[in-house]
Design an enzyme around this catalytic site. Structure first.
Site, PDB file in Angstrom:
ATOM      1  N   ALA A   1      -4.327  -3.476  -7.187  1.00 49.30           N
ATOM      2  CA  ALA A   1      -3.784  -4.086  -8.390  1.00 49.30           C
ATOM      3  C   ALA A   1      -4.787  -4.078  -9.542  1.00 49.30           C
ATOM      4  CB  ALA A   1      -3.365  -5.522  -8.071  1.00 49.30           C
TER       5      ALA A   1
ATOM      6  N   CYS B   1       2.835  -6.031  -6.493  1.00 49.18           N
ATOM      7  CA  CYS B   1       1.773  -7.030  -6.331  1.00 49.18           C
ATOM      8  C   CYS B   1       2.321  -8.461  -6.335  1.00 49.18           C
ATOM      9  CB  CYS B   1       0.731  -6.831  -7.434  1.00 49.18           C
ATOM     10  SG  CYS B   1      -0.558  -8.059  -7.419  1.00 49.18           S
TER      11      CYS B   1
ATOM     12  N   ALA C   1      -3.429   0.196  11.422  1.00 52.75           N
ATOM     13  CA  ALA C   1      -4.483  -0.834  11.352  1.00 52.75           C
ATOM     14  C   ALA C   1      -5.226  -0.713  10.025  1.00 52.75           C
ATOM     15  CB  ALA C   1      -5.443  -0.699  12.525  1.00 52.75           C
TER      16      ALA C   1
ATOM     17  N   HIS D   1     -29.295 -22.268  -3.818  1.00 54.43           N
ATOM     18  CA  HIS D   1     -29.411 -22.659  -2.415  1.00 54.43           C
ATOM     19  C   HIS D   1     -28.742 -24.001  -2.195  1.00 54.43           C
ATOM     20  CE1 HIS D   1     -31.092 -23.186   1.573  1.00 54.43           C
ATOM     21  NE2 HIS D   1     -31.414 -24.429   1.219  1.00 54.43           N
TER      22      HIS D   1
ATOM     23  N   ILE E   1      -2.755  -3.676   5.227  1.00 57.89           N
ATOM     24  CA  ILE E   1      -1.543  -4.482   5.458  1.00 57.89           C
ATOM     25  C   ILE E   1      -1.468  -4.895   6.930  1.00 57.89           C
ATOM     26  CG2 ILE E   1       0.989  -4.443   5.478  1.00 57.89           C
ATOM     27  CD1 ILE E   1       0.946  -2.710   3.029  1.00 57.89           C
TER      28      ILE E   1
HETATM   29  P1  FAD Z   1       3.678  -1.568  -8.785  1.00 54.74           P
HETATM   30  O1  FAD Z   1       3.111  -2.911  -8.660  1.00 54.74           O
HETATM   31  O2  FAD Z   1       4.283  -0.933  -7.604  1.00 54.74           O
HETATM   32  O3  FAD Z   1       4.762  -1.674  -9.941  1.00 54.74           O
HETATM   33  C1  FAD Z   1       5.599  -0.639 -10.296  1.00 54.74           C
HETATM   34  C2  FAD Z   1       6.883  -1.202 -10.842  1.00 54.74           C
HETATM   35  O4  FAD Z   1       7.625  -0.148 -11.430  1.00 54.74           O
HETATM   36  C3  FAD Z   1       7.791  -1.820  -9.792  1.00 54.74           C
HETATM   37  O5  FAD Z   1       8.097  -3.147 -10.129  1.00 54.74           O
HETATM   38  C4  FAD Z   1       9.046  -0.936  -9.808  1.00 54.74           C
HETATM   39  O6  FAD Z   1      10.238  -1.688  -9.619  1.00 54.74           O
HETATM   40  C5  FAD Z   1       8.999  -0.380 -11.204  1.00 54.74           C
HETATM   41  N1  FAD Z   1       9.679   0.904 -11.379  1.00 54.74           N
HETATM   42  C6  FAD Z   1       9.538   2.036 -10.625  1.00 54.74           C
HETATM   43  N2  FAD Z   1      10.275   3.030 -11.142  1.00 54.74           N
HETATM   44  C7  FAD Z   1      10.888   2.530 -12.233  1.00 54.74           C
HETATM   45  C8  FAD Z   1      11.760   3.076 -13.201  1.00 54.74           C
HETATM   46  N3  FAD Z   1      12.156   4.353 -13.159  1.00 54.74           N
HETATM   47  N4  FAD Z   1      12.196   2.277 -14.193  1.00 54.74           N
HETATM   48  C9  FAD Z   1      11.813   0.979 -14.252  1.00 54.74           C
HETATM   49  N5  FAD Z   1      10.981   0.416 -13.380  1.00 54.74           N
HETATM   50  C10 FAD Z   1      10.522   1.183 -12.396  1.00 54.74           C
HETATM   51  N6  FAD Z   1      -3.724  -4.906  -4.201  1.00 54.74           N
HETATM   52  C11 FAD Z   1      -4.782  -5.667  -4.492  1.00 54.74           C
HETATM   53  O7  FAD Z   1      -5.566  -5.312  -5.387  1.00 54.74           O
HETATM   54  N7  FAD Z   1      -5.032  -6.831  -3.826  1.00 54.74           N
HETATM   55  C12 FAD Z   1      -4.229  -7.261  -2.836  1.00 54.74           C
HETATM   56  O8  FAD Z   1      -4.468  -8.326  -2.267  1.00 54.74           O
HETATM   57  C13 FAD Z   1      -3.111  -6.484  -2.496  1.00 54.74           C
HETATM   58  N8  FAD Z   1      -2.281  -6.880  -1.532  1.00 54.74           N
HETATM   59  C14 FAD Z   1      -1.195  -6.125  -1.235  1.00 54.74           C
HETATM   60  C15 FAD Z   1      -0.362  -6.544  -0.204  1.00 54.74           C
HETATM   61  C16 FAD Z   1       0.740  -5.806   0.143  1.00 54.74           C
HETATM   62  C17 FAD Z   1       1.627  -6.272   1.260  1.00 54.74           C
HETATM   63  C18 FAD Z   1       1.040  -4.612  -0.588  1.00 54.74           C
HETATM   64  C19 FAD Z   1       2.264  -3.801  -0.259  1.00 54.74           C
HETATM   65  C20 FAD Z   1       0.228  -4.184  -1.613  1.00 54.74           C
HETATM   66  C21 FAD Z   1      -0.912  -4.932  -1.935  1.00 54.74           C
HETATM   67  N9  FAD Z   1      -1.782  -4.535  -2.944  1.00 54.74           N
HETATM   68  C22 FAD Z   1      -2.878  -5.289  -3.222  1.00 54.74           C
HETATM   69  C23 FAD Z   1      -1.570  -3.297  -3.711  1.00 54.74           C
HETATM   70  C24 FAD Z   1      -0.934  -3.618  -5.083  1.00 54.74           C
HETATM   71  O9  FAD Z   1       0.265  -4.305  -4.884  1.00 54.74           O
HETATM   72  C25 FAD Z   1      -0.698  -2.344  -5.860  1.00 54.74           C
HETATM   73  O10 FAD Z   1      -1.879  -1.580  -5.917  1.00 54.74           O
HETATM   74  C26 FAD Z   1      -0.256  -2.660  -7.277  1.00 54.74           C
HETATM   75  O11 FAD Z   1       0.927  -3.424  -7.284  1.00 54.74           O
HETATM   76  C27 FAD Z   1      -0.036  -1.365  -8.075  1.00 54.74           C
HETATM   77  O12 FAD Z   1       0.377  -1.664  -9.361  1.00 54.74           O
HETATM   78  P2  FAD Z   1       1.290  -0.651 -10.194  1.00 54.74           P
HETATM   79  O13 FAD Z   1       1.558  -1.328 -11.484  1.00 54.74           O
HETATM   80  O14 FAD Z   1       0.678   0.681 -10.195  1.00 54.74           O
HETATM   81  O15 FAD Z   1       2.636  -0.510  -9.364  1.00 54.74           O
HETATM   82  P1  NAI Z   2      -3.693   1.862   4.700  1.00 51.97           P
HETATM   83  O1  NAI Z   2      -3.869   3.211   4.160  1.00 51.97           O
HETATM   84  O2  NAI Z   2      -4.663   0.799   4.381  1.00 51.97           O
HETATM   85  O3  NAI Z   2      -3.621   1.925   6.294  1.00 51.97           O
HETATM   86  C1  NAI Z   2      -2.672   2.680   6.958  1.00 51.97           C
HETATM   87  C2  NAI Z   2      -3.143   2.847   8.389  1.00 51.97           C
HETATM   88  O4  NAI Z   2      -2.090   3.438   9.124  1.00 51.97           O
HETATM   89  C3  NAI Z   2      -4.348   3.754   8.525  1.00 51.97           C
HETATM   90  O5  NAI Z   2      -5.298   3.144   9.346  1.00 51.97           O
HETATM   91  C4  NAI Z   2      -3.766   5.016   9.139  1.00 51.97           C
HETATM   92  O6  NAI Z   2      -4.700   5.718   9.941  1.00 51.97           O
HETATM   93  C5  NAI Z   2      -2.649   4.438   9.961  1.00 51.97           C
HETATM   94  N1  NAI Z   2      -1.582   5.374  10.286  1.00 51.97           N
HETATM   95  C6  NAI Z   2      -1.058   6.349   9.512  1.00 51.97           C
HETATM   96  N2  NAI Z   2      -0.075   6.991  10.178  1.00 51.97           N
HETATM   97  C7  NAI Z   2       0.030   6.399  11.390  1.00 51.97           C
HETATM   98  C8  NAI Z   2       0.871   6.595  12.507  1.00 51.97           C
HETATM   99  N3  NAI Z   2       1.820   7.528  12.506  1.00 51.97           N
HETATM  100  N4  NAI Z   2       0.707   5.796  13.580  1.00 51.97           N
HETATM  101  C9  NAI Z   2      -0.259   4.825  13.589  1.00 51.97           C
HETATM  102  N5  NAI Z   2      -1.071   4.603  12.556  1.00 51.97           N
HETATM  103  C10 NAI Z   2      -0.926   5.368  11.456  1.00 51.97           C
HETATM  104  O7  NAI Z   2      -2.200   1.445   4.281  1.00 51.97           O
HETATM  105  P2  NAI Z   2      -1.411   0.070   4.352  1.00 51.97           P
HETATM  106  O8  NAI Z   2      -2.061  -0.897   5.270  1.00 51.97           O
HETATM  107  O9  NAI Z   2       0.001   0.446   4.583  1.00 51.97           O
HETATM  108  O10 NAI Z   2      -1.563  -0.467   2.893  1.00 51.97           O
HETATM  109  C11 NAI Z   2      -1.196   0.359   1.788  1.00 51.97           C
HETATM  110  C12 NAI Z   2      -2.064   0.106   0.634  1.00 51.97           C
HETATM  111  O11 NAI Z   2      -1.720  -1.121   0.016  1.00 51.97           O
HETATM  112  C13 NAI Z   2      -3.547  -0.050   0.974  1.00 51.97           C
HETATM  113  O12 NAI Z   2      -4.181   1.181   1.132  1.00 51.97           O
HETATM  114  C14 NAI Z   2      -4.039  -0.763  -0.226  1.00 51.97           C
HETATM  115  O13 NAI Z   2      -4.232   0.162  -1.255  1.00 51.97           O
HETATM  116  C15 NAI Z   2      -2.870  -1.670  -0.563  1.00 51.97           C
HETATM  117  N6  NAI Z   2      -3.103  -3.025  -0.023  1.00 51.97           N
HETATM  118  C16 NAI Z   2      -4.179  -3.723  -0.463  1.00 51.97           C
HETATM  119  C17 NAI Z   2      -4.456  -4.971   0.019  1.00 51.97           C
HETATM  120  C18 NAI Z   2      -5.668  -5.668  -0.449  1.00 51.97           C
HETATM  121  O14 NAI Z   2      -6.257  -5.222  -1.430  1.00 51.97           O
HETATM  122  N7  NAI Z   2      -6.100  -6.754   0.175  1.00 51.97           N
HETATM  123  C19 NAI Z   2      -3.582  -5.625   0.999  1.00 51.97           C
HETATM  124  C20 NAI Z   2      -2.503  -4.781   1.432  1.00 51.97           C
HETATM  125  C21 NAI Z   2      -2.282  -3.551   0.908  1.00 51.97           C
END
Ligand code: FAD
Ligand code: NAI
Length: 468
Positions: free
Chosen positions: A323, A43, A183, A447, A186
């Site tokens: 998150a 995150c 789509a 409003h 992300i």
């Molecule tokens: P993580 O955040 O993945 O943390 C796990 C941690 O564990 C990592 O730092 C990793 O290094 C560590 N770890 C793993 N294995 C070990 C080990 N054996 N020993 C020590 N450390 C270890 N969610 C939202 O709610 N809002 C958003 O706007 C949003 N935007 C996103 C945008 C992108 C591009 C991506 C990829 C994700 C986004 N998410 C968003 C999703 C969000 O990031 C995750 O749902 C969230 O980080 C999950 O939290 P977590 O603590 O479960 O795991």
């Molecule tokens: P996603 O699950 O949101 O979307 C993946 C998309 O890829 C789906 O539409 C799926 O049908 C498509 N797909 C799967 N296989 C494919 C293939 N072979 N060819 C073409 N399309 C294919 O996953 P994404 O966007 O990777 O994000 C992962 C997760 O991270 C989200 O589900 C969400 O939990 C978290 N996230 C949250 C954000 C937020 O809260 N604003 C922002 C970014 C990520």
């Protein structure tokens, strides 16, 4: 002598660090193991925070170019300093990850930098960066290891030209042509960032719709709006391979159901086809822990317990990969370990997609209600009829509220419009309290605000929307 803890948490993302804070508040002796140099997990380091920093900056860049003049604001030629934009993003990430480290100290948590591996219930081995090992004894272990991007067979990510979110959030120049595979959330958020900064963006999606988790009507509206903004969507299409040529990438595509292949050129390809739980090197097998075929850690009581004294939270277990869900899981498990009750209703975790306009929802979609055979009524109100949206000249989108046909209890809310990511909180509170749509319809909303659209949509459930 090995240290003895009440709880050792493996993984310092939103799940792990919030679990640690709550454990500290409840007087538990806790350690947090994180293998990254900084805390905050996906995150803070490569997810929510850097993506929102770039979404915000790119939104202002696009507005300065496209919208300011229309509002009577002349700024002359607008130009991009990508390096500066990236450094402001890094500044936000650094400040927030340091803030988490401060919270660990404040709550007397031992933050250990290293990779944790479960040896047995009650025993965690930590591989430290200097090559040595440390054994921690503990009454409870919490697995919070998060998730990693899902891979596509035959497509090798190098984080330079073929990238995941990590590379896509750190490009050193604006690509001419950027293709996103997937789509989902992300795909849309990063597609918007790079499109606003000048890239020609194509999103290739396997299904016949975008955003599979969202309500179908909202997803359709989102696609219409984003297409207008310049994104190209290729739906019902699969990428079979990506060839790395000297000067460009060549994607080989096929209709999802099979058929005539075609190709697409790109400078950068972003793979965003979902995420899978991360459990490499965790030693789950040493405590008899199981994962399903998608890698999701199995829990016993429908929520967090893996086995006696071992718990799991966040992205590595079932429920939405968000998150705030991980954060809630973390606090609940700390409370259970401290002898309190702890439960999270994963059905009421809101989702927000931070495009412009934003997309936000909580609860069930229309398709889910139909599949579950639950009779429902709906109220819908367009921002076109909301006075604040009209004042701001930002009238795209609508609010839709779904309520049980018999009890009027709100079962789902689906919004698309500017600012709805902030507005969804009202509906989460209402639904946590078991509100009827009439409760929202009879609650005063200031409003002129965008939130009046929520009230008008709630009125619509009983057919008495007043301002349309
Ligand atoms: P993580 O955040 O993945 O943390 C796990 C941690 O564990 C990592 O730092 C990793 O290094 C560590 N770890 C793993 N294995 C070990 C080990 N054996 N020993 C020590 N450390 C270890 N969610 C939202 O709610 N809002 C958003 O706007 C949003 N935007 C996103 C945008 C992108 C591009 C991506 C990829 C994700 C986004 N998410 C968003 C999703 C969000 O990031 C995750 O749902 C969230 O980080 C999950 O939290 P977590 O603590 O479960 O795991
Ligand atoms: P996603 O699950 O949101 O979307 C993946 C998309 O890829 C789906 O539409 C799926 O049908 C498509 N797909 C799967 N296989 C494919 C293939 N072979 N060819 C073409 N399309 C294919 O996953 P994404 O966007 O990777 O994000 C992962 C997760 O991270 C989200 O589900 C969400 O939990 C978290 N996230 C949250 C954000 C937020 O809260 N604003 C922002 C970014 C990520």
């Amino acid at each position: 002598m090995a240290d003895t803890y009440d709880v050792v948490i493996i993984g310092g993302g939103p799940g792990g660090y919030n679990c640690a804070i709550r454990a500290g508040q409840l007087g538990l002796k806790a350690a947090l193991i994180e293998k990254r140099e900084t805390l905050g997990g996906t995150c803070l380091n490569v997810g929510c925070i850097p993506s929102k920093a770039l979404l915000h900056a790119s939104e202002l860049f696009a507005a300065a170019q496209k919208d300011f003049a229309d509002l009577g604001i002349e700024v002359g030629k607008v130009s991009l300093d990508l390096e500066k934009m990236m450094s402001k993003k890094s500044e936000a990430v650094k400040g927030l990850t340091q803030g988490v480290a401060f919270l660990m100290k404040k709550n007397k948590i031992d933050h250990i930098h290293g990779a944790g591996s479960i040896k047995a219930a009650g025993e965690v081995l930590v591989f430290l960066p200097d090559g040595t090992q440390q054994t921690l004894k503990t009454r409870n272990i919490v697995i919070a290891t998060g998730s990693e991007p899902s891979a596509l067979p035959g497509i090798e990510v190098d984080e330079q030209r073929i990238v995941t979110n990590t590379g896509a959030l750190a490009l050193s120049s604006v690509p001419k042509k950027l293709v996103l595979i997937g789509a989902g959330v992300i795909g849309l958020e990063l597609g918007c960032v790079w499109s606003r900064l000048g890239a020609e963006v194509t999103v290739v999606e396997y299904l016949d719709r975008i955003l599979p988790g969202a309500d179908a009507e909202v997803a359709k509206e989102a696609q219409r709006i984003l297409r207008k903004q310049g994104l190209t969507f290729k739906l019902s299409t699969k990428v079979t391979s990506v060839e790395k040529l000297k000067t460009k990438l060549k994607l080989n595509l096929e209709p999802a159901k099979g058929g005539k292949p075609e190709t697409l050129d790109a400078d950068i390809v972003v793979v965003a086809v979902g995420r899978r739980p991360y459990t490499d090197g965790l030693g789950l097998e040493n405590i008899g822990g199981q994962t399903d075929p998608r890698g999701v850690i199995q829990t016993q009581n429908g929520q967090f317990q893996v086995t006696d004294g071992v718990w799991a939270i966040g992205d590595c277990i079932a429920g939405p990969m968000l998150a705030h869900k991980a954060e809630d899981d973390g606090a609940a498990v700390a409370e259970i370990i401290a002898g309190k009750a702890g439960h999270v209703d994963w059905g009421l975790i809101p989702s927000v997609v931070y495009t412009l306009p934003e997309i936000a929802w909580v609860g069930r979609t229309e398709d889910q209600l139909k599949n579950e055979g639950i009779p429902y009524k709906k109220g819908k109100f367009p921002f076109q009829a909301n006075s604040r949206a009209r004042t701001n000249h930002q009238t795209d989108g609508f609010v839709k509220i779904l309520a049980d046909a018999k009890t009027d209890r709100v079962l789902g809310a689906h919004l698309i419009g500017v600012g709805v990511g902030e507005m969804i909180g009202e509906l989460c509170v209402a639904m946590e309290f078991g509100a009827a749509s009439e409760d929202i319809a009879r609650t005063s909303h200031a409003h002129p605000t965008l939130s009046e659209a929520i009230r008008q949509a709630a009125m619509g459930v009983e057919g008495w929307t007043m301002q349309m």
